[in-house]
Design a protein around this motif. Structure first.
Motif, short mmCIF file in Angstrom:
data_model
loop_
_atom_site.label_atom_id
_atom_site.label_comp_id
_atom_site.label_asym_id
_atom_site.label_seq_id
_atom_site.Cartn_x
_atom_site.Cartn_y
_atom_site.Cartn_z
N ASP A 361 12.85 61.58 -48.24
CA ASP A 361 12.02 61.92 -49.31
C ASP A 361 12.41 61.04 -50.97
O ASP A 361 11.83 60.32 -51.40
CB ASP A 361 12.17 62.56 -49.57
N THR A 363 14.13 57.38 -49.90
CA THR A 363 14.45 56.02 -49.73
C THR A 363 12.79 55.03 -49.98
O THR A 363 12.04 55.24 -50.08
CB THR A 363 14.35 56.38 -48.25
N GLY A 365 10.89 52.60 -50.28
CA GLY A 365 9.55 51.64 -49.97
C GLY A 365 8.46 52.62 -49.21
O GLY A 365 8.22 52.47 -48.36
N LEU A 366 9.34 53.92 -48.67
CA LEU A 366 8.73 55.09 -48.06
C LEU A 366 7.09 55.70 -47.68
O LEU A 366 6.93 55.57 -49.27
CB LEU A 366 9.37 56.42 -48.24
N ARG A 367 6.82 55.24 -46.74
CA ARG A 367 4.68 55.27 -46.75
C ARG A 367 4.06 55.94 -46.06
O ARG A 367 5.06 56.67 -44.83
CB ARG A 367 4.47 53.75 -46.67
N ALA A 368 3.62 56.49 -46.50
CA ALA A 368 2.17 57.52 -45.64
C ALA A 368 1.29 57.24 -44.97
O ALA A 368 1.03 55.99 -44.89
CB ALA A 368 1.95 59.01 -46.90
N GLU A 369 1.01 57.72 -43.77
CA GLU A 369 0.09 57.10 -42.41
C GLU A 369 -1.29 57.75 -44.03
O GLU A 369 -1.53 58.67 -44.84
CB GLU A 369 -0.60 58.24 -41.57
N PRO A 370 -2.40 57.40 -43.52
CA PRO A 370 -3.57 57.57 -44.70
C PRO A 370 -4.17 58.36 -43.99
O PRO A 370 -4.88 59.02 -45.67
CB PRO A 370 -4.94 56.37 -43.41
N LEU A 374 3.89 61.72 -42.44
CA LEU A 374 4.94 61.19 -42.62
C LEU A 374 4.95 60.79 -41.62
O LEU A 374 5.96 61.37 -40.33
CB LEU A 374 5.44 61.29 -43.63
N GLY A 386 5.63 48.21 -42.00
CA GLY A 386 5.13 48.83 -42.36
C GLY A 386 4.94 50.10 -41.49
O GLY A 386 4.25 51.21 -41.67
N ASN A 388 8.11 53.34 -41.33
CA ASN A 388 9.23 53.84 -41.90
C ASN A 388 10.94 53.88 -40.50
O ASN A 388 10.67 54.10 -39.62
CB ASN A 388 9.39 55.41 -42.07
#
Length: 424
Positions: A361, A363, A365-370, A374, A386, A388
């Motif tokens: 949590d 990191t 640039g950690l990105r979630a889905e729409p 996660l 795009g 993780n």
């Protein structure tokens, strides 16, 4: 086997039971020999020559950087914190541990007694992050506690292993900030003098082989004199008898294969589930002392581990996997969490082109889905922009550890549903 019914045991079984009971003492003394300092910054070497078993206790030693794939001294190391280490000898009186204001940073000093019970903590979860002076004393001490003492910890024996962890963030200069905090950790006597003292460890801490019976007897007898049996535990050691020479290698081999973690579902298991005391589970206590010594209680940190995917197949770098936390169903922690990658062959980090050994949590640039999920891709090859990505070793078995710092009730009560690693 019920280790409490000696009257029905053979001579060998009685010796085996005694070894299982006392092995934590021996392993803790071995770790003391391995991790205490030879040299004091002011008083010099504890012993006269390089072969000396003399070491300094009541003194902090620190690592000032996070470990990487070139570090091979510790198996399954974490990539979230740096370590601070000390062994306390309370036979000559209390020790006062001084720690600075830690801001809002996660940190902990975990105290383990000589039987490996993680019985006390100083740190973010228990005592907060303010400047503190913690008085630590052994059994029988009845002195006056000064008014400026923040915390008092009564220890069940004279020997204590203190293992500290301080969070390091992935931002420029944070390692230096943590170093500046670590060097302010100190240990003093009540009169303000340096608490450091010399001890004869009597062991070569680098040797992890099965000890000879005379050495094992010596170390255990000395440790027992300083660290009484836990309350309610029946002493088995006097029954070791002449079978100790045969029992030692048998027990060490038995414990090497006696990995019995608690299943959590989805291919996850919890290798250590102790809170503050092992109670009467002497076999698990011995197994952890031999294989996972230094484990803290699960209120401070939990380490669910996955060696297989959701279908029970061994995780392997020739495959690609997805770990998906549904919306709002990520790990429940009071501090932070991370997923760390290890080669199964040597239990060490996996070198990779992006120098990432864990993801979590914090990191960048950690990105979630729409939809708010996660998703972490676990594979050897770069999945592209795009994603993780937690890099895995190519063409080699691996395992991952989900580190949960200050896990919340859903984890502690074993109600959390851990998502499985799905093979793509």
């Amino acid at each position: 086997m019920d280790l409490s019914t000696l009257s029905t045991l053979t001579t060998f079984d009685a010796a085996r039971a005694a070894v299982i009971q006392t092995l934590p003492l021996f392993e803790m003394m071995r770790m003391r020999a391995a991790t205490t300092a030879r040299r004091h910054p002011k008083h010099g070497f504890a012993g006269a020559d390089a072969a000396s078993r003399m070491r300094w206790v009541n003194q902090f030693t620190h690592t000032h950087r996070r470990l990487g794939p070139d570090d091979r001294e510790v198996v399954s190391p974490n990539n979230d914190t740096v370590y601070s280490n000390s062994w306390l000898d309370l036979s000559e009186g209390p020790v006062v541990i001084e720690t600075p204001d830690m801001g809002d940073r996660y940190w902990t000093l975990g105290l383990l007694d000589a039987w490996t019970n993680p019985f006390a903590y100083v740190g973010r979860r228990t005592t907060g992050n303010r400047t503190q002076r913690t008085l630590v004393h052994g059994p029988g001490w009845r002195g006056e506690v000064p008014a400026d003492i923040s915390n008092v910890i009564a220890c069940p024996g004279q020997d204590v292993w203190l293992i500290g962890r301080v969070l390091v963030d992935d931002k420029p200069g944070d390692v230096d900030e943590v170093r500046a905090l670590q060097v302010q950790f100190s240990m003093r006597r009540l009169d303000g003098s340096d608490a450091a003292m010399r001890v004869d460890t009597r062991l070569d801490g680098r040797t992890v082989d099965v000890p000879l019976a005379p050495l094992y007897r010596l170390i255990v007898d000395e440790a027992l004199a300083r660290n009484p049996y836990p309350a309610g535990e029946r002493p088995l050691w006097p029954g070791a008898g002449d079978e100790l020479t045969n029992a030692l290698p048998a027990v060490f081999e038995e414990l090497r294969h006696a990995d019995q973690p608690q299943g959590l579902g989805g291919g996850w298991a919890l290798p250590v589930a102790v809170r503050t005391h092992w109670g009467d589970d002497l076999v698990t206590r011995a197994r952890v002392a031999r294989n996972l010594i230094g484990a803290l209680g699960i209120e401070e940190a939990m380490y669910p581990t996955a060696e297989v995917d959701g279908e029970g197949q061994v995780l392997h770098g020739s495959n690609a996997y997805e770990l998906r936390f549904p919306p709002g169903a990520g790990p429940r922690v009071g501090a932070f969490w991370s997923l760390t990658m290890y080669r199964r062959s040597d239990c060490l980090f996996v070198a990779n082109p992006i120098h990432r050994y864990s993801i979590g949590d914090r990191t960048p640039g950690l990105r979630a889905e729409p939809d708010g999920s996660l998703v972490i891709r676990v594979q050897a090859n770069d999945p592209g922009a795009g994603f993780n990505w937690l890099p895995a070793p190519p063409d080699e078995a691996f395992y991952v550890v989900l580190r949960l710092y200050q896990p919340q009730r859903e984890h502690l009560d074993f109600h959390y549903r851990y998502p499985s690693l799905r093979r793509l």
